[in-house]
Design an enzyme around this catalytic site. Structure first.
Site, short mmCIF file in Angstrom:
data_model
loop_
_atom_site.label_atom_id
_atom_site.label_comp_id
_atom_site.label_asym_id
_atom_site.label_seq_id
_atom_site.Cartn_x
_atom_site.Cartn_y
_atom_site.Cartn_z
N ASP A 1 0.00 5.14 0.81
CA ASP A 1 -0.37 6.20 1.87
C ASP A 1 -0.58 5.65 3.27
O ASP A 1 -1.48 4.49 3.59
CB ASP A 1 -1.72 6.78 1.49
CG ASP A 1 -1.84 7.76 0.30
OD1 ASP A 1 -1.08 8.70 0.27
OD2 ASP A 1 -2.69 7.36 -0.69
N ASP B 1 0.81 -1.04 -0.10
CA ASP B 1 -0.02 0.05 0.11
C ASP B 1 0.67 1.18 0.06
O ASP B 1 2.09 1.11 0.29
CB ASP B 1 -0.76 -0.07 1.26
CG ASP B 1 -1.51 1.33 1.32
OD1 ASP B 1 -2.29 1.74 0.49
OD2 ASP B 1 -1.34 1.65 2.48
C1 XBP Z 1 -5.56 6.24 0.97
C2 XBP Z 1 -6.43 6.88 0.60
C3 XBP Z 1 -6.39 8.01 -0.13
C4 XBP Z 1 -5.65 8.96 0.43
C5 XBP Z 1 -6.02 10.41 -0.74
O1 XBP Z 1 -5.77 4.79 1.42
O2 XBP Z 1 -7.67 6.53 0.97
O3 XBP Z 1 -7.67 8.41 -0.66
O4 XBP Z 1 -6.01 9.55 1.48
O5 XBP Z 1 -5.44 9.93 -1.94
P1 XBP Z 1 -4.86 3.66 1.11
P2 XBP Z 1 -6.66 10.49 -3.22
O6 XBP Z 1 -3.61 4.07 1.71
O7 XBP Z 1 -5.72 2.43 1.74
O8 XBP Z 1 -4.74 3.30 -0.44
O9 XBP Z 1 -7.06 11.63 -3.02
O10 XBP Z 1 -5.74 10.51 -4.48
O11 XBP Z 1 -7.72 9.32 -3.12
MG MG Z 2 -3.05 3.01 3.45
#
Ligand code: XBP
Ligand code: MG
Length: 241
Positions: A10, A8
Site C-alpha cells: 500500500d 511494501d
Molecule cells: C498499509 C496499511 C493497511 C491499509 C489497509 O500499510 O496500513 O492497513 O491501509 O489494508 P503498509 P487492510 O503499506 O505499511 O503495509 O485494511 O487490509 O489492513
Molecule cells: Mg505502505
C-alpha cells in the site's frame, strides 16, 4: 552483495489508500454507521497500521467514555466490519480502480532479469494483494515473488519489524543482503528495525512523514535500475562498516 528486494504494497507498489478510504466508508454505510472518514482524518488515521487496528483506534476515539466493554464482542464486530471493507476494496481494485506507481512494473521486471530475488512485506490482507497484482501483472503475478508476508502471517503491524524479519527468515538472507521499499514512516521504521537499508517513495498521504534513516527518498521508482540499487546498497554497506 545485494540479493533481494522486499516491497511494501500500500502506497509503495500503488497509490491504494484513497480506495481503502472509500472501502472503509462503504463498509460503515453498509453497517448503518454514521461514520464518514475524509482525507485529512484518514491521513491521521494512517498512523495506525492495519485496517482492523485503524477501526479499533477510531472506535475508541468516538467512544472515549465507554469503560466496561466486552472486548470479545467488540473485536468480533470490528473483524466483521473489516471483512465488509475488504470486500468493497477487492471489488474496486478488480474493476481497475488502482494502477501500479510509475516505474514499479519496469523495476520488478528488470530486477528479475538481473537475478534479484523479490518479496513482499505488507500489513494488508492477502486478498487485497492478489486483487491488486493480478489486475496489474496478470494471473501469474505470484511467480514474481518468492516470499509474501502479510496480515495473515505477521499479526504485529508496522512499525513492528515482524513482517520484515519473517520475510528475511523465509528468504534465508541477512538484512545486509536485501533492500526494502516503503512509502511511510511506520514502514520505514519497521524495515530499519529489521536492519534493512530502505528506499522511500512518499505519496500524498505520507509526504509529511519523517523519513530519517532512509537510504534514498525518491518521488517514484521511475527510471530506477537494478544497477542503481546495487550502487546505493553498496554505499549503505560501506557506511555500516
Ligand atoms: C498499509 C496499511 C493497511 C491499509 C489497509 O500499510 O496500513 O492497513 O491501509 O489494508 P503498509 P487492510 O503499506 O505499511 O503495509 O485494511 O487490509 O489492513
Ligand atoms: Mg505502505
Amino acid at each position: 552483495m545485494l540479493s533481494a528486494l522486499i516491497f511494501d504494497v500500500d502506497g509503495t507498489l500503488a497509490d491504494t489508500e484513497l480506495v481503502h478510504l472509500e472501502a472503509f466508508n462503504a463498509a460503515f454505510a453498509q453497517e448503518g454507521l454514521d461514520w464518514v472518514w475524509d482525507v485529512p482524518l484518514y491521513t491521521q488515521l494512517l498512523e495506525v497500521s492495519g485496517g482492523r487496528e485503524r477501526i479499533h483506534h477510531y472506535w475508541r476515539s468516538v467512544n472515549a467514555e465507554v469503560q466496561d466493554i466486552d472486548g470479545t464482542a467488540l473485536h468480533a464486530w470490528i473483524a466483521h466490519l473489516h471483512e465488509l471493507k475488504t470486500a468493497h476494496y477487492e471489488e474496486r481494485v478488480r474493476s481497475g480502480a488502482v494502477r501500479l506507481r510509475p516505474g514499479v512494473l519496469e523495476l520488478i521486471e528488470a530486477a528479475r532479469g538481473a537475478g534479484l530475488r523479490l518479496a513482499i512485506a505488507t500489513t494488508t490482507s492477502p486478498v487485497n494483494i492478489a486483487a491488486l497484482l493480478r489486475a496489474a501483472m496478470g494471473p501469474d503475478w505470484q511467480l514474481a515473488f518468492e516470499v509474501i508476508e502479510d496480515a495473515s502471517t505477521a499479526p504485529l503491524k508496522k512499525p513492528h519489524p515482524q513482517v520484515y524479519l519473517q520475510t528475511l527468515q523465509r528468504l534465508g538472507l541477512p538484512a545486509a543482503q536485501a533492500l526494502a521499499f516503503e512509502d511511510s514512516s511506520n514502514g520505514l521504521r519497521a524495515a530499519r528495525a529489521a536492519g534493512l537499508p530502505t528506499v522511500v517513495t512518499p505519496n500524498a498521504f505520507t509526504a509529511h512523514h519523517d523519513f530519517t534513516g532512509a537510504l534514498r527518498i525518491l518521488p517514484s521508482l521511475q527510471g530506477v535500475t537494478p544497477d542503481d540499487l546495487r550502487a546505493w546498497h553498496a554505499s549503505a554497506c560501506a557506511h555500516a562498516q
